[in-house]
Design a protein around this motif. Structure first.
Motif, PDB file in Angstrom:
ATOM      1  N   PHE A  82     -24.169  53.036  49.688  1.00  0.00           N
ATOM      2  CA  PHE A  82     -23.676  54.046  48.758  1.00  0.00           C
ATOM      3  C   PHE A  82     -22.209  54.323  49.077  1.00  0.00           C
ATOM      4  O   PHE A  82     -21.760  54.115  50.208  1.00  0.00           O
ATOM      5  N   ARG A  83     -21.488  54.844  48.089  1.00  0.00           N
ATOM      6  CA  ARG A  83     -20.093  55.227  48.314  1.00  0.00           C
ATOM      7  C   ARG A  83     -20.030  56.692  48.716  1.00  0.00           C
ATOM      8  O   ARG A  83     -20.494  57.564  47.990  1.00  0.00           O
ATOM      9  N   ARG A 129     -21.737  68.044  56.181  1.00  0.00           N
ATOM     10  CA  ARG A 129     -22.221  67.431  54.944  1.00  0.00           C
ATOM     11  C   ARG A 129     -21.466  66.148  54.611  1.00  0.00           C
ATOM     12  O   ARG A 129     -20.256  66.053  54.817  1.00  0.00           O
ATOM     13  N   VAL A 130     -22.212  65.190  54.052  1.00  0.00           N
ATOM     14  CA  VAL A 130     -21.619  63.971  53.499  1.00  0.00           C
ATOM     15  C   VAL A 130     -22.201  63.774  52.109  1.00  0.00           C
ATOM     16  O   VAL A 130     -23.428  63.786  51.932  1.00  0.00           O
ATOM     17  N   GLY A 131     -21.334  63.625  51.105  1.00  0.00           N
ATOM     18  CA  GLY A 131     -21.783  63.385  49.738  1.00  0.00           C
ATOM     19  C   GLY A 131     -21.692  61.911  49.394  1.00  0.00           C
ATOM     20  O   GLY A 131     -20.712  61.240  49.733  1.00  0.00           O
ATOM     21  N   TYR A 132     -22.713  61.393  48.728  1.00  0.00           N
ATOM     22  CA  TYR A 132     -22.766  59.972  48.368  1.00  0.00           C
ATOM     23  C   TYR A 132     -22.985  59.803  46.869  1.00  0.00           C
ATOM     24  O   TYR A 132     -23.637  60.623  46.221  1.00  0.00           O
ATOM     25  N   TYR A 187     -26.286  61.171  42.714  1.00  0.00           N
ATOM     26  CA  TYR A 187     -25.635  61.837  43.841  1.00  0.00           C
ATOM     27  C   TYR A 187     -26.651  62.281  44.882  1.00  0.00           C
ATOM     28  O   TYR A 187     -27.736  62.759  44.549  1.00  0.00           O
ATOM     29  N   LEU A 188     -26.282  62.119  46.145  1.00  0.00           N
ATOM     30  CA  LEU A 188     -27.101  62.590  47.250  1.00  0.00           C
ATOM     31  C   LEU A 188     -26.201  63.254  48.279  1.00  0.00           C
ATOM     32  O   LEU A 188     -25.071  62.801  48.517  1.00  0.00           O
ATOM     33  N   SER A 189     -26.702  64.314  48.876  1.00  0.00           N
ATOM     34  CA  SER A 189     -25.981  64.998  49.938  1.00  0.00           C
ATOM     35  C   SER A 189     -26.809  64.956  51.207  1.00  0.00           C
ATOM     36  O   SER A 189     -27.990  65.311  51.194  1.00  0.00           O
ATOM     37  N   LEU A 230     -31.476  56.446  52.301  1.00  0.00           N
ATOM     38  CA  LEU A 230     -30.611  57.299  53.113  1.00  0.00           C
ATOM     39  C   LEU A 230     -31.378  57.882  54.297  1.00  0.00           C
ATOM     40  O   LEU A 230     -30.839  57.960  55.415  1.00  0.00           O
ATOM     41  N   ALA A 231     -32.634  58.283  54.081  1.00  0.00           N
ATOM     42  CA  ALA A 231     -33.428  58.862  55.160  1.00  0.00           C
ATOM     43  C   ALA A 231     -33.653  57.856  56.284  1.00  0.00           C
ATOM     44  O   ALA A 231     -33.500  58.171  57.483  1.00  0.00           O
ATOM     45  N   GLU A 232     -34.013  56.637  55.939  1.00  0.00           N
ATOM     46  CA  GLU A 232     -34.271  55.618  56.955  1.00  0.00           C
ATOM     47  C   GLU A 232     -32.987  55.217  57.682  1.00  0.00           C
ATOM     48  O   GLU A 232     -32.984  55.013  58.897  1.00  0.00           O
TER      49      GLU A 232
END
Length: 215
Positions: free
Chosen positions: A91-92, A109-112, A119-121, A198-200
């Protein structure tokens, strides 16, 4: 009054004259060119971030700002009271920040942005689950109650508690093993597959210890 030939000087408005063919063509070309210039500029400006779709323009997930997550988290780790994980995901990353949490603690926090323009945070924190949920959901400042519990799910070897308001985005919170007690939160419009990716990646990511000075 003397006689003689009448004067050739014309009195009154000059009769209308049909423009020559060459004059009309040049004038028309200049007018068309002036109309096309702003249209071309608009297409050039919008075309970099959108693409045509029958239902309207689609946002290009590759456009917008990009941040170096490893560099930013290394900076945050220098003054952090807990270790930070640096996930490697397809992801970017477009944003990072650090701030206080309701009830005490700090959130990093990191936003993707995913390839599907979702979008994921990712939030890493030493705050309580109640505190980070109230802060990230906005319930702390709105006076509304926090999103309700919606069960649990497993991803990356961790158990994630799911919280969600009616028709809202889910907030998933997992507690990492070890001390000091640290939690992860993932929220946003990303799909279930994007959440698991993202979780893994976060669960198995390299870790920057608290007070780290190198990445």
């Amino acid at each position: 009054m003397t006689g003689g030939a009448p004067s050739s000087r014309r009195i009154g408005p000059r009769p209308m004259r049909k423009p020559e063919r060459g004059e009309t063509s040049v004038r028309d070309m200049l007018g068309a060119l002036l109309l096309l210039i702003p249209i071309a500029l608009l297409i050039f400006t919008v075309g970099g971030s959108c693409s045509f779709a029958p239902t309207g323009p689609a946002v290009d997930p590759g456009s917008g700002p990009t941040v170096n997550v490893a560099e930013r988290l290394t900076e945050y780790a220098r003054g952090s009271a807990f270790a930070l994980r640096v996930p490697d995901v397809p992801f970017r990353a477009n944003s990072t920040d650090r701030g206080p949490v309701e009830g005490g603690g700090t959130a990093v926090r990191v936003g993707y942005v995913t390839p599907d323009a979702e979008y994921l945070s990712l939030v890493q924190t030493d705050a309580s689950a109640e505190g980070i949920l109230a802060t990230e959901s906005g319930a702390a400042g709105s006076g509304d109650g926090p999103p309700g519990a919606r069960g649990t799910t497993s991803a990356g070897g961790l158990t994630w508690e799911i919280y969600q308001a009616d028709e809202g985005e889910p907030f998933r919170i997992a507690t990492l093993p070890g001390a000091p007690e640290t939690r992860l939160m993932i929220t946003g419009s990303g799909s279930e597959d994007a959440f698991r990716t993202l979780a893994e990646a976060t669960a198995t990511a390299r870790t920057l210890p608290a007070g780290a000075t190198t990445g």
